[in-house]
Design an enzyme around this catalytic site. Sequence first.
Site, PDB file in Angstrom:
ATOM      1  N   HIS A  64      31.785  22.554  58.080  1.00  0.00           N
ATOM      2  CA  HIS A  64      30.409  22.058  58.003  1.00  0.00           C
ATOM      3  C   HIS A  64      29.508  22.930  58.872  1.00  0.00           C
ATOM      4  O   HIS A  64      29.885  23.299  59.990  1.00  0.00           O
ATOM      5  CB  HIS A  64      30.353  20.613  58.509  1.00  0.00           C
ATOM      6  N   GLY A  84      38.885  52.278  35.080  1.00  0.00           N
ATOM      7  CA  GLY A  84      38.220  51.008  35.351  1.00  0.00           C
ATOM      8  C   GLY A  84      37.791  50.298  34.088  1.00  0.00           C
ATOM      9  O   GLY A  84      37.489  49.103  34.116  1.00  0.00           O
ATOM     10  N   GLY A  85      37.755  51.031  32.960  1.00  0.00           N
ATOM     11  CA  GLY A  85      37.451  50.417  31.681  1.00  0.00           C
ATOM     12  C   GLY A  85      36.038  49.873  31.588  1.00  0.00           C
ATOM     13  O   GLY A  85      35.164  50.175  32.400  1.00  0.00           O
ATOM     14  N   ILE A 113      28.033  36.524  28.722  1.00  0.00           N
ATOM     15  CA  ILE A 113      27.332  37.810  28.632  1.00  0.00           C
ATOM     16  C   ILE A 113      25.883  37.603  28.237  1.00  0.00           C
ATOM     17  O   ILE A 113      24.957  38.132  28.870  1.00  0.00           O
ATOM     18  CB  ILE A 113      28.049  38.743  27.638  1.00  0.00           C
ATOM     19  N   ALA A 160      25.020  39.334  21.554  1.00  0.00           N
ATOM     20  CA  ALA A 160      26.172  38.965  22.394  1.00  0.00           C
ATOM     21  C   ALA A 160      26.927  37.839  21.698  1.00  0.00           C
ATOM     22  O   ALA A 160      26.924  36.694  22.141  1.00  0.00           O
ATOM     23  CB  ALA A 160      25.705  38.540  23.781  1.00  0.00           C
ATOM     24  N   GLY A 165      26.941  32.730  25.425  1.00  0.00           N
ATOM     25  CA  GLY A 165      28.108  32.774  26.284  1.00  0.00           C
ATOM     26  C   GLY A 165      27.740  33.436  27.601  1.00  0.00           C
ATOM     27  O   GLY A 165      26.557  33.661  27.898  1.00  0.00           O
ATOM     28  N   CYS A 198      34.989  46.817  32.060  1.00  0.00           N
ATOM     29  CA  CYS A 198      34.650  45.891  33.145  1.00  0.00           C
ATOM     30  C   CYS A 198      33.969  46.609  34.302  1.00  0.00           C
ATOM     31  O   CYS A 198      32.878  46.243  34.726  1.00  0.00           O
ATOM     32  CB  CYS A 198      35.906  45.176  33.638  1.00  0.00           C
TER      33      CYS A 198
END
Length: 468
Positions: free
Chosen positions: A447, A39-40, A189, A273, A187, A42
């Site tokens: 709606h 999954g790394g 993050i 960041a 940004g 992320c």
Amino acid sequence: MSMDFDLIVIGAGPGGYVAAIRAAQLGMKTAIIEREALGGVCLNWGCIPTKALLKSGEVYETLGHLGDYGLAGDKPRFDVAKVVDRSRKVAAQLNSGVGFLMRKHKIEVIEGTARLEKGSPAPKVMVALKRGGEKTLQAKHVILATGARARTLPDTGLAPDGDRIWSYREAMVPKAAPKSLLVVGSGAIGMEFASFYRALGAEVTVVEAAPRILPVEDEEVSTAARKAFERRGLKFRTTAVVKSLSASRTGVKLTLETGGKSETLEAERAIVAVGIVGNVEDLGLEALGVKIDKTHVVTDAHGATGVPGLYAIGDVAGPPWLAHKASHEGTHCVEHIAGQAGAPLNTPVPGCTYTSPQIASIGLTEQAAKAEGRKVKIGRFPFRANGKAIAAGETDGFVKTLFDAETGALLGAHMIGAEVTEMIQGFALAITLEATEAEIQATIFPHPTMSEAMHEAALDAYGRVLHV
């Protein structure tokens, strides 16, 4: 020479594991190599666990305004340990899910660190196994999906120390909520962490080198976002050059310069960041002759690096540094390898920032469109005129659309408000389908929904807005 695999993927983040799944679907014998967790970043330390934290912060902040909804209750409290534990459990659940997908598709998962050496028809992959020993693998094709990591600037002190100065990793697992916080970088993050910690009551100041926060966003959205965040109590220093950041036993001290004037800010903690750098080191890329530009692997329109059989996708291949872009590139790259005409890579990529209020955008900003010399028709619609937003008490924000004045093509859309990250896909689909204002205006939007503001913004660009 016999091949061990048809495809080897290095890195199991949202680019790598999706590429591996698509390859398996197309009948390729596939292996994936991961040095940390499936999954790394992320899934384990980025997109997913931060959203769990942000949800906790959002609910806590909402409970502080129960009277706005005709409700009453005890004063809400938060438990940082439990908030963090929930976030980590969400990440663990999804990590387990990726493992299941690998098994389901019969993809061989190899835990270790990969290095490339010359080989044919693709580079050989040498793996230093996590549990000891080495393994040499050969495949017809190799995809690099090694991702990126947080950028640091040690010369000015913008480097995490694990205690007072945090990266995103430390910011996700605090032992206690700081009473005051400096965030360097505005940004997505930086602003998400600023939003989360402000929700928990911290005094937050965001420092940004650019003239405005969220500098990649449309200027109107950026300006509206700052006003909305300031109403929540966040403070900002823009056009601010950081001269130094230092930590002591009790806090942090940041010296900055704005307009030639020096200022020193102090807080309990700081979050750095200031961008990312690609994970290109120790892979053997230089020896292979892989071209690297500013820490990112240079590729063609299909992810090919110029070295036969070697491809790169996702963050390591350059901006935009977004999980969904990596997954899209992974699918395209594998389909290209298989000889199929995959989905094009030149489709605009939506961007989402999960602050309160949320921000979402796709395509050209007004500034970019005008810089290209395009004639545009611009429509806007505020959520304060939207029935569902009024009923939900979520009237902050607006939708902005840009159409080509000559062709009617939707060039871009920019949104700020509650749940706009769930709505931007409507504009993404419209651009992918090459919709003009006519198709969007002719579409029936349900709606009452906040998505009606999207319809009204398209109508407004052509003088047909109904509810303003």
